[in-house]
Design an enzyme around this catalytic site. Sequence first.
Site, PDB file in Angstrom:
ATOM      1  N   HIS A  97     -32.004   8.647 -48.939  1.00  0.00           N
ATOM      2  CA  HIS A  97     -32.323   9.089 -47.570  1.00  0.00           C
ATOM      3  C   HIS A  97     -32.856   7.963 -46.690  1.00  0.00           C
ATOM      4  O   HIS A  97     -32.433   7.801 -45.549  1.00  0.00           O
ATOM      5  CB  HIS A  97     -33.310  10.248 -47.625  1.00  0.00           C
TER       6      HIS A  97
ATOM      7  N   PRO B  20     -42.822 -10.881 -43.472  1.00  0.00           N
ATOM      8  CA  PRO B  20     -42.234 -10.390 -42.208  1.00  0.00           C
ATOM      9  C   PRO B  20     -40.732 -10.120 -42.277  1.00  0.00           C
ATOM     10  O   PRO B  20     -40.208  -9.381 -41.440  1.00  0.00           O
ATOM     11  CB  PRO B  20     -42.534 -11.506 -41.209  1.00  0.00           C
ATOM     12  N   ASP B  21     -40.029 -10.703 -43.260  1.00  0.00           N
ATOM     13  CA  ASP B  21     -38.579 -10.457 -43.345  1.00  0.00           C
ATOM     14  C   ASP B  21     -38.229  -9.336 -44.326  1.00  0.00           C
ATOM     15  O   ASP B  21     -37.056  -9.034 -44.534  1.00  0.00           O
ATOM     16  CB  ASP B  21     -37.854 -11.750 -43.757  1.00  0.00           C
ATOM     17  N   ILE B  22     -39.247  -8.753 -44.937  1.00  0.00           N
ATOM     18  CA  ILE B  22     -38.997  -7.637 -45.865  1.00  0.00           C
ATOM     19  C   ILE B  22     -39.595  -6.371 -45.269  1.00  0.00           C
ATOM     20  O   ILE B  22     -40.800  -6.306 -44.985  1.00  0.00           O
ATOM     21  CB  ILE B  22     -39.589  -7.912 -47.268  1.00  0.00           C
TER      22      ILE B  22
ATOM     23  N   GLY C 259     -39.533   5.002 -47.173  1.00  0.00           N
ATOM     24  CA  GLY C 259     -39.247   6.079 -48.126  1.00  0.00           C
ATOM     25  C   GLY C 259     -40.187   6.085 -49.316  1.00  0.00           C
ATOM     26  O   GLY C 259     -41.313   5.571 -49.252  1.00  0.00           O
TER      27      GLY C 259
ATOM     28  N   CYS D 159     -33.384  18.633 -53.233  1.00  0.00           N
ATOM     29  CA  CYS D 159     -33.708  20.064 -53.071  1.00  0.00           C
ATOM     30  C   CYS D 159     -32.488  20.929 -53.362  1.00  0.00           C
ATOM     31  O   CYS D 159     -32.616  22.130 -53.618  1.00  0.00           O
ATOM     32  CB  CYS D 159     -34.246  20.343 -51.672  1.00  0.00           C
TER      33      CYS D 159
ATOM     34  N   LEU E 271     -41.750  12.250 -49.859  1.00  0.00           N
ATOM     35  CA  LEU E 271     -41.049  13.385 -49.252  1.00  0.00           C
ATOM     36  C   LEU E 271     -39.831  12.870 -48.495  1.00  0.00           C
ATOM     37  O   LEU E 271     -39.889  11.804 -47.863  1.00  0.00           O
ATOM     38  CB  LEU E 271     -41.960  14.093 -48.245  1.00  0.00           C
TER      39      LEU E 271
HETATM   40  C1  LIG Z   1     -36.157  18.488 -56.981  1.00  0.00           C
HETATM   41  C2  LIG Z   1     -36.657  17.844 -55.730  1.00  0.00           C
HETATM   42  C3  LIG Z   1     -36.777  18.588 -54.561  1.00  0.00           C
HETATM   43  C4  LIG Z   1     -37.256  17.994 -53.406  1.00  0.00           C
HETATM   44  N1  LIG Z   1     -37.367  18.750 -52.277  1.00  0.00           N
HETATM   45  C5  LIG Z   1     -37.830  18.189 -51.139  1.00  0.00           C
HETATM   46  C6  LIG Z   1     -37.927  18.950 -49.949  1.00  0.00           C
HETATM   47  O1  LIG Z   1     -37.593  20.149 -49.925  1.00  0.00           O
HETATM   48  N2  LIG Z   1     -38.429  18.338 -48.850  1.00  0.00           N
HETATM   49  C7  LIG Z   1     -38.787  17.019 -48.832  1.00  0.00           C
HETATM   50  O2  LIG Z   1     -39.200  16.502 -47.779  1.00  0.00           O
HETATM   51  N3  LIG Z   1     -38.676  16.256 -49.950  1.00  0.00           N
HETATM   52  C8  LIG Z   1     -38.212  16.810 -51.084  1.00  0.00           C
HETATM   53  N4  LIG Z   1     -38.104  16.042 -52.223  1.00  0.00           N
HETATM   54  C9  LIG Z   1     -38.462  14.592 -52.184  1.00  0.00           C
HETATM   55  C10 LIG Z   1     -37.282  13.746 -51.737  1.00  0.00           C
HETATM   56  O3  LIG Z   1     -36.158  13.999 -52.526  1.00  0.00           O
HETATM   57  C11 LIG Z   1     -37.632  12.266 -51.815  1.00  0.00           C
HETATM   58  O4  LIG Z   1     -38.768  12.047 -51.041  1.00  0.00           O
HETATM   59  C12 LIG Z   1     -36.467  11.420 -51.284  1.00  0.00           C
HETATM   60  O5  LIG Z   1     -35.399  11.466 -52.181  1.00  0.00           O
HETATM   61  C13 LIG Z   1     -36.862   9.964 -51.064  1.00  0.00           C
HETATM   62  O6  LIG Z   1     -35.763   9.274 -50.575  1.00  0.00           O
HETATM   63  P1  LIG Z   1     -35.656   7.682 -50.726  1.00  0.00           P
HETATM   64  O7  LIG Z   1     -34.389   7.291 -50.067  1.00  0.00           O
HETATM   65  O8  LIG Z   1     -36.906   7.035 -50.285  1.00  0.00           O
HETATM   66  O9  LIG Z   1     -35.636   7.413 -52.295  1.00  0.00           O
HETATM   67  P2  LIG Z   1     -34.724   7.944 -53.552  1.00  0.00           P
HETATM   68  O10 LIG Z   1     -34.189   9.282 -53.179  1.00  0.00           O
HETATM   69  O11 LIG Z   1     -35.571   7.781 -54.707  1.00  0.00           O
HETATM   70  O12 LIG Z   1     -33.526   6.910 -53.524  1.00  0.00           O
HETATM   71  C14 LIG Z   1     -33.687   5.554 -53.832  1.00  0.00           C
HETATM   72  C15 LIG Z   1     -32.344   4.963 -54.192  1.00  0.00           C
HETATM   73  O13 LIG Z   1     -32.501   3.590 -54.447  1.00  0.00           O
HETATM   74  C16 LIG Z   1     -31.655   3.215 -55.540  1.00  0.00           C
HETATM   75  N5  LIG Z   1     -32.193   1.978 -56.136  1.00  0.00           N
HETATM   76  C17 LIG Z   1     -33.420   1.796 -56.653  1.00  0.00           C
HETATM   77  N6  LIG Z   1     -33.600   0.532 -57.076  1.00  0.00           N
HETATM   78  C18 LIG Z   1     -32.441  -0.119 -56.795  1.00  0.00           C
HETATM   79  C19 LIG Z   1     -31.999  -1.460 -56.985  1.00  0.00           C
HETATM   80  N7  LIG Z   1     -32.806  -2.399 -57.508  1.00  0.00           N
HETATM   81  N8  LIG Z   1     -30.736  -1.783 -56.617  1.00  0.00           N
HETATM   82  C20 LIG Z   1     -29.914  -0.837 -56.059  1.00  0.00           C
HETATM   83  N9  LIG Z   1     -30.281   0.439 -55.850  1.00  0.00           N
HETATM   84  C21 LIG Z   1     -31.540   0.802 -56.207  1.00  0.00           C
HETATM   85  C22 LIG Z   1     -31.730   4.420 -56.461  1.00  0.00           C
HETATM   86  O14 LIG Z   1     -30.614   4.463 -57.330  1.00  0.00           O
HETATM   87  C23 LIG Z   1     -31.760   5.582 -55.460  1.00  0.00           C
HETATM   88  O15 LIG Z   1     -30.483   6.092 -55.188  1.00  0.00           O
HETATM   89  C24 LIG Z   1     -37.628  16.617 -53.400  1.00  0.00           C
HETATM   90  C25 LIG Z   1     -37.495  15.857 -54.571  1.00  0.00           C
HETATM   91  C26 LIG Z   1     -37.033  16.469 -55.728  1.00  0.00           C
HETATM   92  C27 LIG Z   1     -36.885  15.634 -56.960  1.00  0.00           C
END
Ligand SMILES: Cc1cc2nc3c(=O)[nH]c(=O)nc-3n(C[C@H](O)[C@H](O)[C@H](O)COP(=O)(O)OP(=O)(O)OC[C@H]3O[C@@H](n4cnc5c(N)ncnc54)[C@H](O)[C@@H]3O)c2cc1C
Length: 455
Positions: free
Chosen positions: A10, A274-276, A280, A42, A298
């Site tokens: 996300h 500053p470049d990083i 999420g 979700c 979240l």
């Molecule tokens: C069952 C469940 C239900 C949920 N329901 C809700 C809800 O109803 N409402 C809500 O607000 N939140 C909800 N959440 C929380 C929400 O899913 C997370 O907050 C959200 O997924 C965070 O998004 P993100 O992009 O930060 O990280 P993530 O979804 O953790 O994605 C990170 C991505 O980075 C990739 N990655 C990591 N390291 C590397 C690397 N070194 N090289 C390449 N790729 C890499 C991973 O493969 C992953 O795809 C829920 C979570 C779960 C588990």
Amino acid sequence: MKTVIVGCTHAGTAAVQELIARDPLAEVTIFERRNDVTFLSCGIYLYLEGVVDSLKKVFYATAKDLEALGPNVHVYLQHDVVRIDPSEKLIEVQAITTGRMRSERYDKIIITTGSYPVVPPIKGVNTPKVSLCKNYDDALAIEQNTLDAHKIAVVGGGYIGTEISEALSRRGFEVMLINGRSQLLGHYVDSDLAGIIREDLVDNGIEVCDNEVCESFEAVDDKVFITTNKGEHTADMAIVCVGFSPMTELVRGLVDMTPENAIKVNDYMQTSDPDIFAAGDSAAVHYNPTNRHVYAPLATNAIRMGKIAGANVAEYGSVKYMGTQDTSALSLFGKTLASTGLTASKAAKFFPNSAAVTLKTNYRPDFMPTNEELNMVLVYNQDNRQILGAQFYSRFDVSMCANLISTMIQNKNTIDDLAYVDMLFNPNYDNPWNYLNLLGQAAVNQEKPKRHRLF
Ligand SMILES: Cc1cc2nc3c(=O)[nH]c(=O)nc-3n(C[C@H](O)[C@H](O)[C@H](O)COP(=O)(O)OP(=O)(O)OC[C@H]3O[C@@H](n4cnc5c(N)ncnc54)[C@H](O)[C@@H]3O)c2cc1C
């Protein structure tokens, strides 16, 4: 200028969308370890409950969709970023299918690597009969395990564990919810409301085991034996949902982090380098009720922070983060639980003069053909009367109540503001005094001697 985005669920997706909206020709290279982007976690419970008929439907974009955003957007799936060298502005990337390593240059990098589901150090937790609950593969594993299952143990009484238990129970499974704490949903509600929710779960057939800590899992034939501090249980499968921790090894030592290893960012999502940039679940958020950095994984925070990171990489200083109240909702057997900000028990740790008021009332006049009772809790600071948090639970849809109180917390509104703020009246929707006004008035009354009470 070349921007690299590491991780694309996300936060990563929101970042590239915003960056390209502001700079359509920007050069953006995205590396994602998995073979997919944008899986909504979700969707797992919605699929298990049968509300969504295919897990494929809960992705909202593909790698191709993201590449179509601009001529210079490139997405590499199944590519793992294994090292960042900030002095040379280089990253090392490994193609997971071939093992081949390559280096890539960057000007700016956005870390959106998200979080891990916490795997408790329990013997047997890795047996195939025990699933985690985060990504598409976990969802497939849970689905596979449920095929022959009758009884399912869910470990963890937080948001995910409670939501999954409800979904599985509605689907007809016998569900045991093993909760290591004395109350359910302790991050979201105080004990009285947690008790009402617990009763509802039990009335709907879920066996809730409080204060029960899992010590081991043992898969024997088609069963999993679960040993806890209180005894033994048998189930056909178990799902472990005991929280999340930031996935930040890649930048450890390169940028400042909180004690939980969440990346610290400023209001523009920039790290101490500053470049990083970061956004999420990998990053800490600014939590307005306490004015501190906290870890609040979240999707709502992820998309907001991702979009702001994209905006500020394109034009630094263009969009400032407002912080969060950690506002959430979940649906439990036809009722909505919605919460925002601090619970009373958490508020007490930060504000010695915090207080809470509870109010039960019907949402509209009793002359209407149907009605529903609302359970509401408002948490506030007695010193300056500012609202710190709220909890709502009802068969009536109270999700927007949490959103309104979230806005009020952010704007530092008081219980007096809530008591008198202009709200509509129409008997279809509420009483002449809206229930949220009444909640504010209940708090004002609690602070006043009897003769000055508002109702
Ligand atoms: C069952 C469940 C239900 C949920 N329901 C809700 C809800 O109803 N409402 C809500 O607000 N939140 C909800 N959440 C929380 C929400 O899913 C997370 O907050 C959200 O997924 C965070 O998004 P993100 O992009 O930060 O990280 P993530 O979804 O953790 O994605 C990170 C991505 O980075 C990739 N990655 C990591 N390291 C590397 C690397 N070194 N090289 C390449 N790729 C890499 C991973 O493969 C992953 O795809 C829920 C979570 C779960 C588990």
